[in-house]
Design an enzyme around this catalytic site. Structure first.
Site, PDB file in Angstrom:
ATOM      1  N   CYS A  91       0.828  -1.202   0.000  1.00  0.00           N
ATOM      2  CA  CYS A  91       0.000   0.000   0.000  1.00  0.00           C
ATOM      3  C   CYS A  91       0.865   1.255   0.000  1.00  0.00           C
ATOM      4  O   CYS A  91       1.851   1.343   0.736  1.00  0.00           O
ATOM      5  CB  CYS A  91      -0.926   0.005   1.208  1.00  0.00           C
TER       6      CYS A  91
ATOM      7  N   CYS B 285      -6.792   0.529   0.310  1.00  0.00           N
ATOM      8  CA  CYS B 285      -5.818  -0.560   0.131  1.00  0.00           C
ATOM      9  C   CYS B 285      -6.413  -1.918   0.470  1.00  0.00           C
ATOM     10  O   CYS B 285      -6.058  -2.920  -0.153  1.00  0.00           O
ATOM     11  CB  CYS B 285      -4.577  -0.284   0.975  1.00  0.00           C
TER      12      CYS B 285
ATOM     13  N   CYS C 165     -18.166  23.811  14.581  1.00  0.00           N
ATOM     14  CA  CYS C 165     -16.847  23.519  15.148  1.00  0.00           C
ATOM     15  C   CYS C 165     -16.223  24.754  15.795  1.00  0.00           C
ATOM     16  O   CYS C 165     -15.660  24.691  16.889  1.00  0.00           O
ATOM     17  CB  CYS C 165     -15.908  22.991  14.062  1.00  0.00           C
TER      18      CYS C 165
ATOM     19  N   CYS D 275     -17.080  26.064  19.564  1.00  0.00           N
ATOM     20  CA  CYS D 275     -16.336  25.530  20.710  1.00  0.00           C
ATOM     21  C   CYS D 275     -14.841  25.806  20.601  1.00  0.00           C
ATOM     22  O   CYS D 275     -14.210  26.210  21.578  1.00  0.00           O
ATOM     23  CB  CYS D 275     -16.562  24.025  20.818  1.00  0.00           C
ATOM     24  N   HIS D 276     -14.289  25.601  19.410  1.00  0.00           N
ATOM     25  CA  HIS D 276     -12.825  25.568  19.277  1.00  0.00           C
ATOM     26  C   HIS D 276     -12.203  26.872  18.796  1.00  0.00           C
ATOM     27  O   HIS D 276     -10.994  26.919  18.524  1.00  0.00           O
ATOM     28  CB  HIS D 276     -12.431  24.413  18.368  1.00  0.00           C
TER      29      HIS D 276
ATOM     30  N   ARG E 151     -13.728  11.049  16.177  1.00  0.00           N
ATOM     31  CA  ARG E 151     -13.837  12.272  16.978  1.00  0.00           C
ATOM     32  C   ARG E 151     -14.771  13.276  16.306  1.00  0.00           C
ATOM     33  O   ARG E 151     -15.615  13.901  16.967  1.00  0.00           O
ATOM     34  CB  ARG E 151     -12.445  12.874  17.147  1.00  0.00           C
TER      35      ARG E 151
ATOM     36  N   CYS F 107     -18.401  14.749  17.610  1.00  0.00           N
ATOM     37  CA  CYS F 107     -18.682  16.184  17.749  1.00  0.00           C
ATOM     38  C   CYS F 107     -19.993  16.548  17.058  1.00  0.00           C
ATOM     39  O   CYS F 107     -20.793  17.314  17.603  1.00  0.00           O
ATOM     40  CB  CYS F 107     -17.539  17.010  17.161  1.00  0.00           C
TER      41      CYS F 107
END
Length: 259
Positions: free
Chosen positions: A70, A106, A170, A173-174, A216, A220
């Site tokens: 691969c 792959c 997003c 919060c960030h 993740r 969220c």
């Protein structure tokens, strides 16, 4: 005696306040990691890496081959430095792929699995093993091919978009709420200072889960009340490309060990 009693009372109050301040989750993660190493001599993430190693080198699938052929962007079988340059454009698929989707590519193209036969329980440990080969290296994501530019722009739009019943995204919060807490965890600055992209895939000791960045991102979306994007779809890949590009030159700690 009066002042002595007052001083003791103040010290007592300070002690209570100190105990009520939540510990920095990064420091707590380091403590938990050290505790595990002291008690068992190995981390759960190490075991996941070994599981991924076995999957990588074992000849499997309808074609009975390993994943050593691969190309993760640096040539067939070259793993060191590969994951920190993902997502990136691959000419053989004509798509921008992240680590998860490239593993699936792959497994289907080399080993002959059908897309629906590719299991997350195998993709995740494979991602842990491949990412571990880039531990300590800097993130070096490029925006060169037209498809990479398009995916980056999509990721940027998705990151700052506000939608849903809670009118959040997003960046809510960030960016807007960085370092403010939701429960015990402060919102991290994923666009640079904390370089969150440099810690994924990661083992989450609070719930004994092995997650990639796709997991993740999907979590969220769920927390914001949005429908979760499909695995290997453009949404998680575009968001990763946008965030990883902001984190360029951050030192990778792979696999991560997080709360």
């Amino acid at each position: 005696m009066r002042w002595t009693g007052l001083a003791l009372l103040l010290l007592s109050l300070l002690g209570v306040l100190a105990q009520s301040v939540p510990e920095d989750p990064r420091d707590e993660a380091k403590r938990q990691k050290q505790l595990l190493l002291q008690t068992s001599g190995i981390l759960p993430s190490d075991l996941i890496v070994e599981q991924g190693k076995d999957l990588f080198y074992t000849k499997r699938g309808p074609r009975g081959v390993s994943l050593e052929g691969c190309d993760f962007g640096l040539g067939a079988g070259v793993l060191q430095g590969a994951s920190v340059q993902l997502p990136r454009y691959f000419a053989d698929t004509g798509k921008v792929e992240d680590l998860d989707s490239r593993i699936r590519t792959c497994m289907t193209q080399l080993q002959g699995f059908k897309p629906e036969e590719v299991k997350r329980s195998e993709v995740v440990p494979l991602a842990f093993f491949i990412a571990a080969q880039s531990d300590g290296l800097p993130i070096q994501v490029r925006i060169a091919a037209p498809a990479e530019r398009e995916m980056y722009e999509l990721g940027q739009k998705l990151f700052y978009a506000r939608s849903g019943a809670r009118d959040m995204g997003c960046a809510t919060c960030h960016v807007s709420y960085v370092n403010r807490r939701s429960g015990v965890l402060p919102f991290s600055d994923v666009l640079g200072k904390d370089a969150s992209m440099s810690h994924w895939p990661a083992y989450r000791y609070s719930n004994d889960q092995a997650w990639t960045m796709e997991d993740r991102i999907r979590a969220c979306y769920g927390n914001l009340g949005h429908p979760q994007p499909d695995f290997y779809s453009p949404v998680p890949i575009a968001l990763q490309l946008f965030m990883a590009y902001q984190a360029n030159q951050a030192k990778a700690e792979l696999p991560g060990f997080l709360r």
